[in-house]
Design an enzyme around this catalytic site. Structure first.
Site, PDB file in Angstrom:
ATOM      1  N   ASP A 225     -17.786   3.723  14.772  1.00 14.80           N
ATOM      2  CA  ASP A 225     -18.052   4.246  13.439  1.00 14.80           C
ATOM      3  C   ASP A 225     -19.221   5.209  13.594  1.00 14.80           C
ATOM      4  OD1 ASP A 225     -18.918   4.773  10.817  1.00 14.80           O
ATOM      5  OD2 ASP A 225     -18.138   2.847  10.104  1.00 14.80           O
ATOM      6  N   ARG A 286      -5.761   1.128   5.532  1.00 16.94           N
ATOM      7  CA  ARG A 286      -4.900   2.055   4.814  1.00 16.94           C
ATOM      8  C   ARG A 286      -3.739   2.447   5.724  1.00 16.94           C
ATOM      9  NH1 ARG A 286      -6.974   0.426   0.971  1.00 16.94           N
ATOM     10  NH2 ARG A 286      -8.159   1.493  -0.663  1.00 16.94           N
ATOM     11  N   GLU A 315       4.334   2.387   0.101  1.00 16.29           N
ATOM     12  CA  GLU A 315       4.444   0.974  -0.268  1.00 16.29           C
ATOM     13  C   GLU A 315       5.231   0.809  -1.552  1.00 16.29           C
ATOM     14  OE1 GLU A 315       0.548  -0.772  -0.312  1.00 16.29           O
ATOM     15  OE2 GLU A 315       0.272  -0.538   1.846  1.00 16.29           O
ATOM     16  N   HIS A 334       0.780  -6.062   1.759  1.00 16.89           N
ATOM     17  CA  HIS A 334      -0.539  -5.685   1.235  1.00 16.89           C
ATOM     18  C   HIS A 334      -1.231  -6.895   0.604  1.00 16.89           C
ATOM     19  CE1 HIS A 334      -2.855  -1.891  -0.138  1.00 16.89           C
ATOM     20  NE2 HIS A 334      -3.694  -2.902   0.006  1.00 16.89           N
ATOM     21  N   LEU A 335      -1.443  -7.903   1.425  1.00 20.80           N
ATOM     22  CA  LEU A 335      -2.037  -9.161   0.959  1.00 20.80           C
ATOM     23  C   LEU A 335      -3.524  -9.264   1.254  1.00 20.80           C
ATOM     24  CD1 LEU A 335       0.720 -11.714   2.093  1.00 20.80           C
ATOM     25  CD2 LEU A 335       0.408 -10.687  -0.164  1.00 20.80           C
TER      26      LEU A 335
END
Length: 625
Positions: A225, A286, A315, A334-335
């Site tokens: 990062d 994402r 989605e 997407h949980l």
């Protein structure tokens, strides 16, 4: 021309113009609103109008939250739970509502705000991303948009670890096999996590929590990062490395980066080829950060042994998706944020914040099993009653028209200078110290820089984050990321007709991708002015340039000699990239120079490589505005 520098406090305070505008703003009379004006004897700081209401507000819950959450809302407001509304039905209902709660499945479009007739005051997104909310329309209609980024952190991290372990031990496949009446122990031999290297790509809140848990499983954790503080990583035993080092040395890769232009399809065929054969990938961030077609090919070839995916580019994904149907892919719908705790409680305190400043409603927070959440709600209510701003607001309140008209070109200049400056930072310790200098002939009290500072913060943070920055949350967002922004005013002699002569942004204690952006005092420095209403870049490091901040910019450090402009222009022309401006700043003839080129389209990597290969060009960088 005399100049005097003075440091200013960063504590925001409303200008008289702003206070007057807020006092006189027309408000809905649906509930009998009484606006109380500011008392000028009160301490300067953040203040909101306190309104007296004769009835509870109405909140439309358009997607399922859970019974406990709805009950809490009903203690505070009239609640309408209407799920699976069509766009037309939503537009019909919204005119009777003061607030709207959605998740990711409901599109809150411009038509929704127009249909509200000005009554809709708050839209709450139960989660982090707000791609489904038209922020511009919300702001135009005076509607505040809030999200709940914090409550999802643990839930998403836990789901990432769940997918990691399930993938490593073939849990989903083995479960399906047993339920099909088979007993295939030899087929589903997994891999151990102990001693394996996990690369956490994106070391924000979720990435940090995943790293903590992976360390507990005995994994060696590295992270990439470019804007994460190295000391925060070291504190939990994580080493920050370059992108290429992370993906090439990892046994497992867990994605936690936002979807931005720079991260879109960042895991593509080129980068899959750099990975260890047999790498395993988890994505709870994402879907768009992975090139899904390239991932299928990498799975087929064995470069990627397995993938566990909670998010997808589209989605829900198509039923015949080769990726979803792949035998070595574990997929969930997407949980990441779908725990009882996160779904029930994550947005409620935001609405208490918003409406407690607008309604005299007594809120009784009952004792719940989730004591921490009850405390969070109580604190939010107290803060709201004190008139504090919501830290998770993602769109700006309306600005007085006369102030916005005057500052409009400088607002654009401020954001673009921030974007330029952060893109010049090389990966490393991250941005920590930013100094903003305003040069103006106006007295400090006649120039409110809060909006300009917010836009610089927006430019610094948004290109490398999924956070939306505005006047409401700019200072909070910068502080949260450990960025210290100081301001300095240079008071010039002359006419105060124009609010500003120039804005300068400096980032200290960082390395630069473009060496000439470093000033004589050692900071990355960019400076800009407004000319004929258009923002211009006028200084990079110690070099003076003059290029319009429209489109994007290529900066080249070169040896000053004839033909350089033509060589670069020819390469861009061959690809039909239009050059809008070109400027050269130099120390002296035939010495080192910086060429700034404004382009309307993004050049291909091939063209940029050709520019870098011109013998007299020592360094160059492409900056996307």
């Amino acid at each position: 021309m005399a100049a005097a520098a003075s440091s200013t406090s960063l504590k925001p305070s409303p200008s008289p113009t702003t206070a007057s505008w807020m006092r006189n703003r027309s408000l809905s009379t649906t509930f009998g609103v009484t606006a109380l004006s500011f008392r000028h004897s009160e301490p300067r700081g953040r203040r909101f109008i306190v309104l007296s209401m004769d009835a509870k507000p109405t909140i439309l819950v358009a997607e399922k939250l859970g019974e406990a959450g709805v009950k809490l809302l009903k203690d505070f407001a009239n609640v309408d739970c209407s799920y699976n509304l069509s766009p037309e039905e939503l537009c019909t209902k919204i005119s009777l509502c003061d607030a709207l709660i959605v998740r990711s499945g409901t599109k809150v479009s411009r038509e929704v705000f127009e249909s509200s007739g000005g009554r809709l005051k708050v839209v709450g997104r139960a989660g982090v991303g707000i791609d489904n909310v038209d922020l511009a329309a919300a702001t135009e209609h005076g509607c505040l948009v809030v999200n709940a980024p914090t409550a999802n952190t643990i839930a998403a991290a836990e789901h990432g670890i769940a997918l990691l372990t399930a993938m490593a031990r073939n849990i989903a496949q083995a479960d399906a096999s047993v339920k099909a009446g088979k007993w295939e122990r030899n087929k589903y031999v997994g891999v151990s996590l102990v001693g394996k290297t996990l690369a956490v790509m994106g070391f924000g809140k979720v990435g940090t929590e995943v790293a903590r848990r992976a360390k507990g499983l005995g994994m060696h954790v590295i992270a990439h990062d470019p804007y994460a503080p190295a000391d925060r990583a070291r504190a939990i035993g994580v080493e920050l490395v370059s992108f290429d080092e992370a993906i090439s040395s990892a046994d497992f890769i867990s994605l936690h980066m936002p979807l931005t232009p720079s991260t879109s399809k960042i895991l593509n065929a080129e980068n899959f080829a750099k990975m260890k054969k047999g790498v395993r990938i988890v994505n709870v961030a994402r879907g768009g950060v992975i090139d899904e077609e390239a991932l299928v090919k990498a799975l087929d070839s064995g470069i990627v042994a397995q993938a566990a995916l909670d998010v997808f580019t589209v989605e829900p994904p198509p039923k015949d998706s080769k990726l979803v149907q792949h035998v070595n892919v574990t997929a969930t719908p997407h949980l990441g944020a779908s725990t009882m705790e996160a779904q029930v409680y994550r947005t409620l305190h935001l609405f208490f914040c918003m409406f407690s400043t607008c309604y005299h409603v007594k809120i009784n927070v009952q004792t719940h099993k989730q004591e921490g959440v009850a405390v969070e709600i109580a604190e939010a209510v107290v803060g709201a009653l004190k008139g504090e701003l919501a830290a998770t607001a993602v769109n700006a309140p309306m600005v007085p028209s006369e102030v916005l008209t005057e500052l409009k070109p400088f607002v654009s200049l401020a954001e673009k200078l921030g974007r330029l400056a952060v893109q010049l930072v090389a990966g490393g310790s991250g941005v920590k110290s930013v100094k903003v200098t305003y040069a103006s002939a106006r007295a400090p009290d006649d120039l409110d820089t809060r909006l300009l500072r917010a836009m610089i913060t927006k430019g610094l943070i948004e290109p490398i984050s999924s956070v939306f920055v505005n006047l409401v949350n700019a200072d909070f967002t910068a502080k949260q990321r450990g960025i210290r922004i100081t301001e300095e005013r240079i008071v010039l002699d002359g006419s105060p007709e124009s609010p500003l002569e120039f804005i300068q942004v400096q980032i200290a204690n960082v390395e630069s991708k473009f060496a000439s952006a470093i000033s004589d005092s050692g900071e990355i420095k960019v400076e800009g002015r407004v000319k004929d209403g258009i923002p211009h870049l006028t200084r990079v490091g110690s070099f003076e340039v003059d290029v319009s901040l429209e489109g994007s910019i290529i900066l080249c450090r070169q040896v000053d000699q004839p033909g350089m402009i033509g060589k670069v222009g020819s390469i861009l022309g061959e690809e039909n990239v239009n050059v809008s401006f070109m400027s050269v700043g130099r120390i002296a003839p035939r010495k080192q120079a910086v060429m700034a080129i404004g382009v309307d389209e993004e050049p291909s990597k091939k063209s940029l490589k050709r520019i870098g290969e011109i013998p007299s060009i020592e360094d160059f960088v492409y900056l996307n505005l």
